[in-house]
Design a protein around this motif. Structure first.
Motif, PDB file in Angstrom:
ATOM      1  N   VAL A 187       1.008  -1.180  -0.032  1.00 27.98           N
ATOM      2  CA  VAL A 187       0.018  -0.019  -0.044  1.00 27.98           C
ATOM      3  C   VAL A 187       1.043   1.359   0.076  1.00 27.98           C
ATOM      4  N   ILE A 188       1.829   1.339   0.833  1.00 25.17           N
ATOM      5  CA  ILE A 188       2.952   2.383   1.010  1.00 25.17           C
ATOM      6  C   ILE A 188       3.507   2.390  -0.432  1.00 25.17           C
ATOM      7  N   ALA A 189       3.948   1.316  -0.931  1.00 26.27           N
ATOM      8  CA  ALA A 189       4.416   1.653  -2.437  1.00 26.27           C
ATOM      9  C   ALA A 189       3.561   2.024  -3.468  1.00 26.27           C
ATOM     10  N   ALA A 190       2.195   1.550  -3.585  1.00 24.13           N
ATOM     11  CA  ALA A 190       1.409   2.044  -4.405  1.00 24.13           C
ATOM     12  C   ALA A 190       0.963   3.354  -4.323  1.00 24.13           C
ATOM     13  N   ALA A 191       0.899   3.894  -2.919  1.00 24.30           N
ATOM     14  CA  ALA A 191       0.680   5.352  -2.783  1.00 24.30           C
ATOM     15  C   ALA A 191       1.816   6.019  -3.018  1.00 24.30           C
ATOM     16  N   LEU A 192       2.873   5.787  -3.204  1.00 23.76           N
ATOM     17  CA  LEU A 192       4.214   6.490  -3.472  1.00 23.76           C
ATOM     18  C   LEU A 192       4.291   6.582  -5.058  1.00 23.76           C
ATOM     19  N   ILE A 193       3.629   5.489  -5.593  1.00 26.29           N
ATOM     20  CA  ILE A 193       3.640   5.589  -7.071  1.00 26.29           C
ATOM     21  C   ILE A 193       2.608   6.207  -7.546  1.00 26.29           C
ATOM     22  N   MET A 194       1.547   6.479  -6.944  1.00 25.20           N
ATOM     23  CA  MET A 194       0.378   7.132  -7.433  1.00 25.20           C
ATOM     24  C   MET A 194       0.665   8.756  -7.302  1.00 25.20           C
ATOM     25  N   ILE A 195       1.342   9.143  -5.995  1.00 25.54           N
ATOM     26  CA  ILE A 195       1.895  10.538  -5.898  1.00 25.54           C
ATOM     27  C   ILE A 195       2.874  10.904  -6.826  1.00 25.54           C
ATOM     28  N   SER A 196       3.813   9.788  -7.219  1.00 28.10           N
ATOM     29  CA  SER A 196       4.957  10.118  -8.198  1.00 28.10           C
ATOM     30  C   SER A 196       3.992  10.659  -9.582  1.00 28.10           C
ATOM     31  N   VAL A 197       3.258   9.756 -10.033  1.00 26.62           N
ATOM     32  CA  VAL A 197       2.705   9.951 -11.098  1.00 26.62           C
ATOM     33  C   VAL A 197       1.693  11.364 -11.418  1.00 26.62           C
ATOM     34  N   PHE A 198       0.889  11.447 -10.135  1.00 25.93           N
ATOM     35  CA  PHE A 198       0.134  12.459 -10.162  1.00 25.93           C
ATOM     36  C   PHE A 198       0.814  13.933  -9.952  1.00 25.93           C
ATOM     37  N   GLY A 199       1.999  13.853  -9.178  1.00 30.59           N
ATOM     38  CA  GLY A 199       2.861  14.836  -9.005  1.00 30.59           C
ATOM     39  C   GLY A 199       3.620  15.350 -10.316  1.00 30.59           C
ATOM     40  N   GLY A 200       3.968  14.301 -11.103  1.00 30.05           N
ATOM     41  CA  GLY A 200       4.573  14.753 -12.208  1.00 30.05           C
ATOM     42  C   GLY A 200       3.762  15.899 -13.292  1.00 30.05           C
ATOM     43  N   PHE A 201       2.168  15.698 -12.948  1.00 27.47           N
ATOM     44  CA  PHE A 201       1.538  16.584 -13.824  1.00 27.47           C
ATOM     45  C   PHE A 201       1.484  18.014 -13.110  1.00 27.47           C
ATOM     46  N   ILE A 202       2.178  18.159 -11.845  1.00 22.00           N
ATOM     47  CA  ILE A 202       2.163  19.350 -11.254  1.00 22.00           C
ATOM     48  C   ILE A 202       3.277  20.530 -12.065  1.00 22.00           C
ATOM     49  N   THR A 203       4.023  19.851 -12.781  1.00 20.70           N
ATOM     50  CA  THR A 203       5.142  20.586 -13.770  1.00 20.70           C
ATOM     51  C   THR A 203       4.360  21.008 -14.782  1.00 20.70           C
ATOM     52  N   SER A 204       3.054  20.753 -15.093  1.00 15.15           N
ATOM     53  CA  SER A 204       2.505  21.177 -16.569  1.00 15.15           C
ATOM     54  C   SER A 204       2.467  22.574 -16.376  1.00 15.15           C
ATOM     55  N   GLU A 205       2.539  23.392 -17.530  1.00 15.74           N
ATOM     56  CA  GLU A 205       2.232  24.782 -17.707  1.00 15.74           C
ATOM     57  C   GLU A 205       0.786  25.370 -17.618  1.00 15.74           C
ATOM     58  N   SER A 206      -0.161  24.289 -17.859  1.00 18.18           N
ATOM     59  CA  SER A 206      -1.536  24.595 -17.681  1.00 18.18           C
ATOM     60  C   SER A 206      -1.901  24.453 -16.181  1.00 18.18           C
ATOM     61  N   VAL A 207      -2.459  25.633 -15.682  1.00 18.50           N
ATOM     62  CA  VAL A 207      -2.954  25.541 -14.412  1.00 18.50           C
ATOM     63  C   VAL A 207      -3.949  24.660 -13.986  1.00 18.50           C
ATOM     64  N   ILE A 208      -4.594  24.156 -15.266  1.00 20.05           N
ATOM     65  CA  ILE A 208      -5.977  23.364 -14.971  1.00 20.05           C
ATOM     66  C   ILE A 208      -5.123  21.791 -14.592  1.00 20.05           C
ATOM     67  N   ILE A 209      -4.084  21.473 -15.413  1.00 15.47           N
ATOM     68  CA  ILE A 209      -3.267  20.243 -15.159  1.00 15.47           C
ATOM     69  C   ILE A 209      -2.392  20.038 -13.905  1.00 15.47           C
ATOM     70  N   LYS A 210      -2.035  21.450 -13.562  1.00  7.73           N
ATOM     71  CA  LYS A 210      -1.203  21.511 -12.356  1.00  7.73           C
ATOM     72  C   LYS A 210      -2.133  21.486 -10.965  1.00  7.73           C
ATOM     73  N   SER A 211      -3.188  22.066 -11.150  1.00  5.85           N
ATOM     74  CA  SER A 211      -4.291  21.941  -9.945  1.00  5.85           C
ATOM     75  C   SER A 211      -4.651  20.580  -9.848  1.00  5.85           C
ATOM     76  N   MET A 212      -4.764  19.653 -10.802  1.00  7.99           N
ATOM     77  CA  MET A 212      -5.574  18.548 -10.792  1.00  7.99           C
ATOM     78  C   MET A 212      -4.460  17.488 -10.072  1.00  7.99           C
ATOM     79  N   GLY A 213      -3.114  17.694 -10.918  1.00 14.04           N
ATOM     80  CA  GLY A 213      -2.004  16.789 -10.476  1.00 14.04           C
ATOM     81  C   GLY A 213      -1.684  17.187  -8.858  1.00 14.04           C
ATOM     82  N   PHE A 214      -1.731  18.418  -8.325  1.00 15.80           N
ATOM     83  CA  PHE A 214      -1.359  18.802  -6.969  1.00 15.80           C
ATOM     84  C   PHE A 214      -2.687  18.077  -6.137  1.00 15.80           C
ATOM     85  N   GLY A 215      -3.977  18.307  -6.536  1.00 15.46           N
ATOM     86  CA  GLY A 215      -4.918  17.825  -5.619  1.00 15.46           C
ATOM     87  C   GLY A 215      -5.073  16.341  -5.569  1.00 15.46           C
ATOM     88  N   LEU A 216      -4.653  15.722  -6.802  1.00 13.35           N
ATOM     89  CA  LEU A 216      -4.703  14.240  -6.657  1.00 13.35           C
ATOM     90  C   LEU A 216      -3.595  13.575  -5.876  1.00 13.35           C
TER      91      LEU A 216
END
Length: 850
Positions: free
Chosen positions: A763-792
């Motif tokens: 579960v910890i590994a799965a959570a870290l994986i999801m955080i990493s994947v969703f966190g990657g979208f925080i770097t998007s230039e689009s504020v829509i994608i950035k906020s979705m990535g951060f929130g998730l």
């Protein structure tokens, strides 16, 4: 279900290449569908039945030229000095040739518009001068008439006096018998003079009437001129060329509505105005033109997947094993995204629709494959046979994957109950991606495991597995002793977790919803440059003007229409949050007047939102003039309010349906209640964190937020759907282990500890994986994608670590046996889904991993 998945896993392992080829064929089929069906995406959002939508529909009927999309091209001198004549000529030349661009209905030259406005002001002043001259002439004529009338009055007096003398003399002559002929002749002369005098008076009366008619005409002309001057005065704040002459705005109108305007038409406008750069002039475009479809995958997303790969290597101890979840997830993402985009020519699809599918496909695809692979790895280390272990892992962990995926799919499909088309489509596309991830996890993962054999284990792990295989069966089940946590620790953990989540949730109390404007875009983007240049040169309000319509009574003449326009303009200009008002059009039948209203602040400001609501709540002006409000700012407000209204209903439906699923899975009432309560805490804490970062600007520099503003209007709804589904995933994989231990005879509190120990790593590994994947979208230039990535990412962090790993075990320890309480009548009617695969393990006792 467990037995079916066991057979499916065993079949996939034995017919591995057939399964792999089948998925490759599906990928090719999705690619072919994309090639044939992809017709582009929309960067706009809308909700049917809104107040602004009704105004736009009315404009389509009466003034269709105002119902299409529009945008602004901003030209700004690099040196801040006034644009030169040569630069103005080049800009005008670009404007003159832009009318032939696809879907463009009109392009307004800012210099011509500014000159026309100046001419109108000059005409007003010239008209006033002419009226003054005419009034002076009228006054002189009135004075002459009065002088003439005075002379005629004197002459009449003299005539009357002479007549009186003659009549007296005639009467005396008659009395004396004297002749009166001479006196009669003189009286006749007086009669002739009286006739001349009467004619002069009649002529003066005619001149007087003509003069009064002229004065009435002058008064009417003056009133009309003053009405026009007053309307012009209200429009003083609306400019298209800045006062210093350094910035000019080119307005571009399109024939197609905002939602139906192809991205190619927007791109054609940008290409046209940037094809031949003007020396010393920077060109930028408002979001209506430049906000296109964001990248689905970028560097940040790749980094997130790379971090997920590192986590997989650490957990699985093998590069080959770590590659399988990534390969299966990428395969599912490709199929899901291509299949979704294939329908873009059939339905109106927002740009974030495939991105949501990519986010979920990557995250759950990796996690679901990991759950099965991790279970298989544990069984191999216990000495199980490869083929049977694959089937057993698919029947146990795969069974949990199916139910976990079902909760996510239910939550996403429930977005359709909101009645918001683009949101329902996002949910459907996301649900399809999750369904594909589940199918791939229970078919392609076993196939790859079958091809890999024992190579999914590292060398040392294979040696340990061989040793376990040779060991007696009883020794395989041995492990380190597990002891329950202390009650004091459970109480402290639960209290600290709840308090921490409530504190983080505090900013959510001030959360405002909206859609991003140009000021929220990346600082090097054309939209941001256009927004800031417009704000600096013309004020904030010109970045989000409102379009106000006024329904006029039938049968008004021209003067009455102008009076009605002036009345509406006065009402609009009287609002404290309005900078300028300008009438821009009126229907041919005079039934509808349109005004441009420039608010004091930007489109996402509190004052503009307050202004829109106030104008809509105004009673009919003069009893029969009804106002309507549209424009991008009003549309954003309508969308945000619509989404806020459906959030409670959606939350109730999603939580209710998933609660029923969990009651069936865990055969308990308190465990689902605990899972749901923990989710609500983590959800509001996520809202609080999103508000603090994106609205308040806390740590904004760290996350690339340079202009805090309202929270993305559909983000709260999206977070409910996705985070609830993912939260239930972790709940399933932890609580099923606890229930498995409990139904196998362990005391309730010991079962909590055993289940927690069995599931914590994955579960910890799965959570870290999801955080990493969703966190990657925080770097998007689009504020829509950035906020979705951060929130998730933040939501998964809170729910997986704070709620599932801390709060849930602590509370379940305190509940003890009562955690698994279920009324007997309910126990009898509920189907036994056996999500933990206990029955399957009993049929395969020699290969069941502990």
């Amino acid at each position: 279900m467990a037995e079916l998945l066991h057979r499916l896993g065993t079949f996939a392992a034995r017919r591995a290449w057939a399964v792999v080829i089948a998925w490759i064929a599906l990928l090719a089929l999705a690619g072919g569908g994309f090639a044939l069906g992809f017709k582009g995406l929309s960067s706009s959002f809308d909700i049917p039945g809104t107040a602004s939508g009704e105004v736009i529909a009315e404009l389509e009927d009466t003034l269709p030229e105002f119902s299409g999309a529009s945008g602004t091209v901003v030209f700004a001198a690099d040196d801040g000095e006034a644009l030169t004549d040569a630069q103005r000529e080049e800009i005008a030349a670009l404007v003159a040739t832009a009318g032939d661009l696809p879907d463009v209905s009109d392009v307004i030259d800012p210099f011509d518009a500014e000159q026309e406005l100046a001419d109108q002001r000059a005409e007003v002043e010239s008209g006033r001068a002419q009226l003054d001259d005419a009034r002076a002439q009228t006054d002189a004529g009135r004075q002459q008439l009065e002088a003439g009338r005075a002379q005629l009055t004197d002459a009449q007096a003299q005539l009357d006096a002479g007549r009186a003398q003659l009549e007296a003399g005639r009467a005396q002559a008659q009395a004396q018998g004297l002749p009166t002929a001479q006196l009669d002749a003189q009286l006749a002369q007086l009669d002739a003079q009286q006739a001349q005098l009467d004619a002069g008076l009649a002529e003066l009366d005619a001149q007087q009437a003509q003069l009064e008619e002229g004065e009435a005409t002058l008064a009417e002309q003056e009133a009309q001129l003053e009405r026009g001057a007053e309307l012009l005065s209200y429009a003083d704040g609306i400019r298209v060329v800045s006062e210093d002459g350094a910035t000019a705005l080119v307005s571009v109108s399109f024939t197609e509505p905002r939602l139906e305007l192809p991205e190619s038409s927007k791109q054609a406008v940008m290409d046209h105005f940037t094809a031949e750069p003007i020396d010393g002039v920077e060109v930028s475009f408002s979001t209506d033109i430049s906000q296109g479809v964001p990248e689905i995958l970028g560097v940040g997303e790749a980094v997130g997947v790379a971090i997920a790969g590192i986590v997989l290597v650490v957990v699985l101890g093998s590069l080959l094993a770590a590659s399988f979840p990534i390969v299966t997830a990428l395969t599912g993402v490709a199929i899901g995204a291509l299949a979704t985009l294939s329908f873009s020519g059939v339905v109106q699809m927002a740009s974030v629709t495939p991105i949501l599918g990519v986010m979920l496909g990557l995250a759950v695809g990796i996690d679901y494959s990991l759950f099965i692979l991790y279970r298989h790895r544990r069984q191999l280390l216990q000495g199980a046979d490869v083929g049977e272990s694959i089937g057993l892992a698919n029947g146990t962990a795969g069974n949990a994957v199916v139910f976990a995926g079902t909760t996510v799919i239910v939550a996403l499909l429930a977005l359709n109950i909101t009645g918001i088309p683009f949101l329902g489509l996002m949910g459907t596309a996301g649900a399809a991606s999750v369904a594909i991830a589940v199918l791939i996890a229970v078919t392609l993962t076993p196939a790859l495991l079958g091809l890999a054999g024992t190579r999914v284990l590292g060398r040392r792990a294979r040696a340990r597995a061989a040793a376990h295989a040779d060991a007696p069966q009883e020794s395989r089940a041995r492990g380190r002793a597990v002891t329950p946590m202390s009650t004091l620790r459970a109480v402290v953990t639960a209290v600290v977790a709840v308090v921490a989540l409530l504190v983080v949730a505090i900013p959510a109390l001030s959360m405002r919803l909206g859609l991003p404007d140009g000021g929220s875009e990346a600082e090097d983007s054309p939209a941001y440059r256009a927004y800031t240049a417009t704000e600096e040169a013309f004020g904030e309000g010109l970045n989000g003007p409102l379009l106000v319509t006024a329904s006029l009574p039938a049968g008004l003449d021209e003067d009455a229409v102008q009076n009605a326009q002036l009345t509406v303009a006065r009402e609009l200009a009287a609002q404290e949050d309005v900078d300028a008002v300008a009438p821009v059009a009126i229907a041919e039948d005079s039934s509808l007047a349109v005004f441009q209203v420039v608010p004091a602040e930007g489109p996402n400001s509190v004052s503009t939102e307050r202004l829109v609501r106030y104008l809509r709540e105004l009673p009919p002006i003069d009893g029969d003039i009804v106002l309507g409000v549209a424009g991008q700012a009003a549309i954003n407000i309508d969308i945000s309010e619509g989404l806020a209204d459906v959030l409670p209903l959606y939350l109730v439906v999603v939580v209710g349906l998933s609660f029923l699923i969990m009651v069936m899975v865990f055969r308990s009432l308190l465990v689902p209640l605990l899972a749901t309560g923990g989710f609500v805490l983590s959800l509001f804490a996520t809202y609080g964190a999103v508000t603090a970062v994106f609205q308040w600007g806390w740590l904004g520099a760290l996350f690339g937020i340079h202009d805090p503003g309202p929270i993305l209007s559909f983000l709260p709804v999206i977070l409910v759907g996705i985070l609830f589904g993912l939260a239930m995933d972790y709940q399933l994989f932890l609580a099923t282990g606890m229930r498995e231990a409990y139904v196998h005879g362990a005391p309730a509190r010991l079962a909590v500890a055993q289940g927690f120990r069995a599931g914590r790593t994955v579960v910890i590994a799965a959570a870290l994986i999801m955080i990493s994947v969703f966190g990657g979208f925080i770097t998007s230039e689009s504020v829509i994608i950035k906020s979705m990535g951060f929130g998730l990412a933040f939501g998964v962090l809170l729910d997986a670590i704070v709620v599932r790993m801390l709060l849930v075990p602590a509370v379940m320890h305190l509940l003890g046996r009562s955690a698994w309480w279920l009324p007997r009548w309910l126990d009898r009617i509920l189907p036994n889904v056996d999500v933990e695969g206990a029955a399957l393990e009993r049929r395969h006792p020699h290969h069941a991993a502990v």
